[in-house]
Design a protein around this motif. Sequence first.
Motif, PDB file in Angstrom:
ATOM      1  N   THR A  23      38.301  55.210  44.227  1.00 57.62           N
ATOM      2  CA  THR A  23      37.803  55.134  42.857  1.00 57.62           C
ATOM      3  C   THR A  23      37.394  56.525  42.388  1.00 57.62           C
ATOM      4  OG1 THR A  23      35.452  54.831  43.382  1.00 57.62           O
ATOM      5  CG2 THR A  23      36.819  52.832  43.316  1.00 57.62           C
ATOM      6  N   VAL A  55      40.507  46.955  36.005  1.00 55.69           N
ATOM      7  CA  VAL A  55      39.047  47.097  36.130  1.00 55.69           C
ATOM      8  C   VAL A  55      38.813  47.503  37.573  1.00 55.69           C
ATOM      9  CG1 VAL A  55      36.828  45.969  35.802  1.00 55.69           C
ATOM     10  CG2 VAL A  55      38.784  45.231  34.437  1.00 55.69           C
ATOM     11  N   ASP A  56      38.905  48.800  37.819  1.00 51.33           N
ATOM     12  CA  ASP A  56      38.998  49.265  39.214  1.00 51.33           C
ATOM     13  C   ASP A  56      38.306  50.590  39.465  1.00 51.33           C
ATOM     14  OD1 ASP A  56      40.635  51.018  37.857  1.00 51.33           O
ATOM     15  OD2 ASP A  56      42.327  50.859  39.230  1.00 51.33           O
ATOM     16  N   GLY A  57      37.431  50.988  38.538  1.00 55.06           N
ATOM     17  CA  GLY A  57      36.712  52.255  38.742  1.00 55.06           C
ATOM     18  C   GLY A  57      37.651  53.452  38.868  1.00 55.06           C
ATOM     19  N   PRO A 115      41.997  43.815  38.865  1.00 50.20           N
ATOM     20  CA  PRO A 115      40.884  44.505  39.525  1.00 50.20           C
ATOM     21  C   PRO A 115      41.379  45.341  40.691  1.00 50.20           C
ATOM     22  CG  PRO A 115      40.537  42.083  39.478  1.00 50.20           C
ATOM     23  CD  PRO A 115      41.990  42.363  39.161  1.00 50.20           C
ATOM     24  N   ALA A 136      34.086  47.542  42.328  1.00 51.61           N
ATOM     25  CA  ALA A 136      33.545  46.684  41.264  1.00 51.61           C
ATOM     26  C   ALA A 136      32.677  45.565  41.817  1.00 51.61           C
ATOM     27  CB  ALA A 136      34.697  46.085  40.460  1.00 51.61           C
ATOM     28  N   SER A 137      31.778  45.097  40.973  1.00 50.44           N
ATOM     29  CA  SER A 137      31.032  43.865  41.249  1.00 50.44           C
ATOM     30  C   SER A 137      31.755  42.742  40.501  1.00 50.44           C
ATOM     31  CB  SER A 137      29.606  43.996  40.722  1.00 50.44           C
ATOM     32  OG  SER A 137      29.633  44.001  39.306  1.00 50.44           O
ATOM     33  N   VAL A 154      36.955  44.265  44.839  1.00 54.57           N
ATOM     34  CA  VAL A 154      35.707  43.707  44.302  1.00 54.57           C
ATOM     35  C   VAL A 154      34.934  43.132  45.484  1.00 54.57           C
ATOM     36  CG1 VAL A 154      34.708  42.114  42.610  1.00 54.57           C
ATOM     37  CG2 VAL A 154      37.036  42.987  42.257  1.00 54.57           C
ATOM     38  N   ASP A 172      31.467  43.073  36.765  1.00 61.65           N
ATOM     39  CA  ASP A 172      32.363  44.024  36.089  1.00 61.65           C
ATOM     40  C   ASP A 172      33.633  43.308  35.628  1.00 61.65           C
ATOM     41  OD1 ASP A 172      30.903  46.507  36.428  1.00 61.65           O
ATOM     42  OD2 ASP A 172      31.471  46.468  38.545  1.00 61.65           O
ATOM     43  N   ILE A 173      34.140  42.415  36.472  1.00 59.49           N
ATOM     44  CA  ILE A 173      35.371  41.691  36.137  1.00 59.49           C
ATOM     45  C   ILE A 173      35.073  40.637  35.070  1.00 59.49           C
ATOM     46  CG2 ILE A 173      37.340  40.417  37.094  1.00 59.49           C
ATOM     47  CD1 ILE A 173      36.795  43.266  38.362  1.00 59.49           C
TER      48      ILE A 173
END
Length: 248
Positions: free
Chosen positions: A208, A241-243, A185, A214-215, A188, A218-219
């Motif tokens: 990003t 997962v990091d926009g 991530p 992220a929320s 977050v 999302d993860i």
Amino acid sequence: MKESSTATDRLSLHGRCAIVTGGSGGIGRAVVQNLAEAGAKVCSVDLPSTKSPQGALIHLTADLSQEPSVEAIVQEVGEALGHPSLLVHCAGITRDGVLWKLSAEDWSEVLRVNLDAAFFLLKHLTPTFRQQSRSSAVLLSSINGERGKFGQSNYAASKAGLIGLAKTAARELGGFGTRVNVIAPGMVRTQMTKNLPLEIQERATEETVLGRIASPLDIADAALFLCSDLSAQITGQVLRVDGGQLIT
Ligand code: NAD
């Protein structure tokens, strides 16, 4: 999994038993809930004095940086819920400081919790993973393990170590049908980051390309994907997962 299965079948974790470490934490809670909603029997594991997250069938407490505790947890889960075939390792800590001021204790503690615990978990879960045809382990790393981060030499080293561990475990366990992957991530919004200076949080958002950090969900959605048969052909990979915070 038969070619004739539906996408819903492949997403289902019905009848599977999962261990989620750091299950009381921001990301862990979302992962527990997601896996439970997909039908898994979930055991959450976190430090003593933590509370059971919603969706967990059982919540065990232990310091996962100690190998005997991990061995005992694996045995206890097997007896309570059946043999686990899924692991999502979310337990993690930070002890930030520039490296010339970092104490040896802060260096070692981060390595022990973030990296040693993952090794102990994979080691002691291997016998049960090997007995089952489609086990999956997901380790929570970080983009800072890939790019480095000012003030986080210990954390970045531990998270980079997880990537090497996962790639090796993927090679060693692939022959038994066990997959091992990493989620990396970006920032977050959780307990871990909420006390960071606003300036650092804003910089992460600016990094990003999607315009937001992220929320936990999302993860957790990525973790569900990597646990499920939707990712049956994916192993030894790092899923950011990091926009778009880190695009290489
Ligand atoms: P969090 O602090 O909310 O949760 C971490 C959990 O780990 C806590 O519940 C804590 O009690 C548990 N834990 C700590 N030491 C433990 C030990 N020795 N044994 C057992 N449990 C222990 O953090 P989070 O934001 O939910 O992070 C989850 C994972 O995601 C961590 O590995 C973290 O490094 C990683 N990550 C987080 C972010 C972020 O921005 N929040 C970014 C990248 C990666």
